[in-house]
Write an enzyme that holds these catalytic residues in place. Structure first.
Site, PDB file in Angstrom:
ATOM      1  CB  SER A 111     -73.521 -44.612 -36.937  1.00  0.00           C
ATOM      2  OG  SER A 111     -74.911 -44.725 -36.695  1.00  0.00           O
ATOM      3  CG  HIS A 144     -79.827 -50.559 -37.295  1.00  0.00           C
ATOM      4  ND1 HIS A 144     -79.821 -49.212 -37.556  1.00  0.00           N
ATOM      5  CD2 HIS A 144     -80.676 -51.115 -38.189  1.00  0.00           C
ATOM      6  CE1 HIS A 144     -80.626 -48.959 -38.572  1.00  0.00           C
ATOM      7  NE2 HIS A 144     -81.157 -50.090 -38.975  1.00  0.00           N
ATOM      8  CG  ASP A 176     -77.400 -46.899 -35.910  1.00  0.00           C
ATOM      9  OD1 ASP A 176     -78.317 -47.736 -35.940  1.00  0.00           O
ATOM     10  OD2 ASP A 176     -76.472 -46.867 -36.735  1.00  0.00           O
TER      11      ASP A 176
END
Length: 358
Positions: free
Chosen positions: A181, A130, A128
């Site tokens: 995630s 972000h 991930d």
């Protein structure tokens, strides 16, 4: 044009040129002397038309000690503005010195942690990238005197746990946005249990939820000493961390969260009991049959805006009253949590019924 040139050279240059032209010499010598005199006079005259440029001096960003001194002199609001100033453009690698805003004195070799309310490690899990929410959490906690170690995105489980041991943090935060995630967070919780960690684990991100944390992540690691808690958004992080690191508040806070998560698990598993799987042959027989030749019937009501004449009493059975009780912070315990079972709850049932009747 000649008047502008004379004006630009200034009076000193004009006098030097006239003196040179008055001497008995050849025209070429006079012109050369006048040009030299004009250049000499112009270079020393304050009225020269080309201003002198100051040398460009490149300075390093301020050190942590300077940032800390500036932050301590400011109130909370100005501290936030100060952090935002240095976090402008945080989507790119920060310049030298900016990292000290998050990592604190350790970046400059100062290992004194006594001035902080606690140490917190935060990371976006493997797979991930972000980091917007993670960065906001880091800034908010930093502004509330917590020493935050933001180790970035795409962090392997081993990296997270190794850093947590090395830095001796008081809590760990995992962030993620995409659905895979969630499985990675479960894996990290399992590894923390295997390796004997004893610090709280905080879960946050767009795809995370309190239900998923209670059902999937919390059973892998949570205990009275080190709970697993879902943080709804960055603004709640300070409250959660402060309750966990406050010896006077931690026990009651963790007990409340554990009771709530136990109810969520009971509610989730109870919902699974109502699901009954059909035999495969029966399921195939009940499949939807599509016929492209069939045409949908026309709507019973013509398209467009229409006035309805239903009585309010006819609409009441379709109203979902659960958000109403949630707004009034009336929450029953499982299995009497939702409407209308909340009226049977021993603690809030009577008050919920009175409020509903009103």
């Amino acid at each position: 044009a000649s008047r502008r040139q004379r004006s630009a050279r200034g009076p000193a240059a004009e006098e030097a040129a006239e003196a040179a032209s008055s001497r008995p010499s050849s025209s070429s010598e006079a012109a050369a002397a006048a040009a030299a005199a004009a250049a000499t006079a112009g270079s020393g005259s304050p009225q020269h038309h080309k201003p002198q440029r100051k040398p460009l001096v490149l300075q390093d960003p301020p050190s942590w000690q300077q940032l800390k001194a500036k932050a301590l002199e400011a109130d909370y609001a100005s501290m936030v503005a100060f952090v935002d100033e240095f976090y402008d453009g945080k989507r790119t690698p920060p310049p030298k010195g900016t990292k000290a805003l998050v990592e604190g004195p350790a970046a400059d070799g100062d290992d004194d942690d006594s001035q902080y309310a606690g140490k917190f490690l935060i990371a976006t899990v493997k797979g991930d990238v972000h980091d917007i929410g993670k960065n906001i959490v880091a800034v908010v906690l930093g502004c509330n005197n917590y020493k935050v170690y933001d180790i970035g995105v795409m962090c392997e489980c081993d990296t997270i746990l190794k850093k947590a041991r090395e830095l001796k943090v008081d809590a760990i935060g995992l962030s993620g946005l995409i659905t895979p995630s969630l499985d990675e967070m479960v894996f990290v919780a399992k590894e923390m249990s295997k390796q004997g960690f004893s610090v709280p684990l905080l879960i946050g991100g767009a795809t995370t939820s309190k239900m998923h944390t209670a059902v999937k992540i919390s059973p892998q690691y949570a205990s009275d000493e080190h709970p697993v808690i879902h943080v709804l958004d960055a603004s709640r992080a300070v409250t959660v961390v402060s309750n966990l690191l406050n010896p006077d508040e931690k026990a009651d806070y963790v007990a409340d969260v554990a009771d709530e998560y136990a109810e969520l698990r009971d509610e989730y598993y109870a919902s699974l009991e109502d699901r009954k799987a059909l035999p495969f042959a029966t399921a195939r027989a009940k499949r939807l049959e599509l016929d492209a030749k069939r045409v949908a019937p026309p709507p019973k009501v013509p398209l467009g805006a229409h006035a309805v004449t239903y009585a309010l009493a006819d609409v009441v059975p379709f109203i979902d009253w659960n958000p109403f009780f949630q707004t009034w912070e009336l929450r029953g315990r499982y299995p009497n949590r939702g409407y209308p079972k909340i009226f049977n709850d021993e603690t809030v049932g009577a008050e919920a019924k009175r409020l509903f009747d009103d």
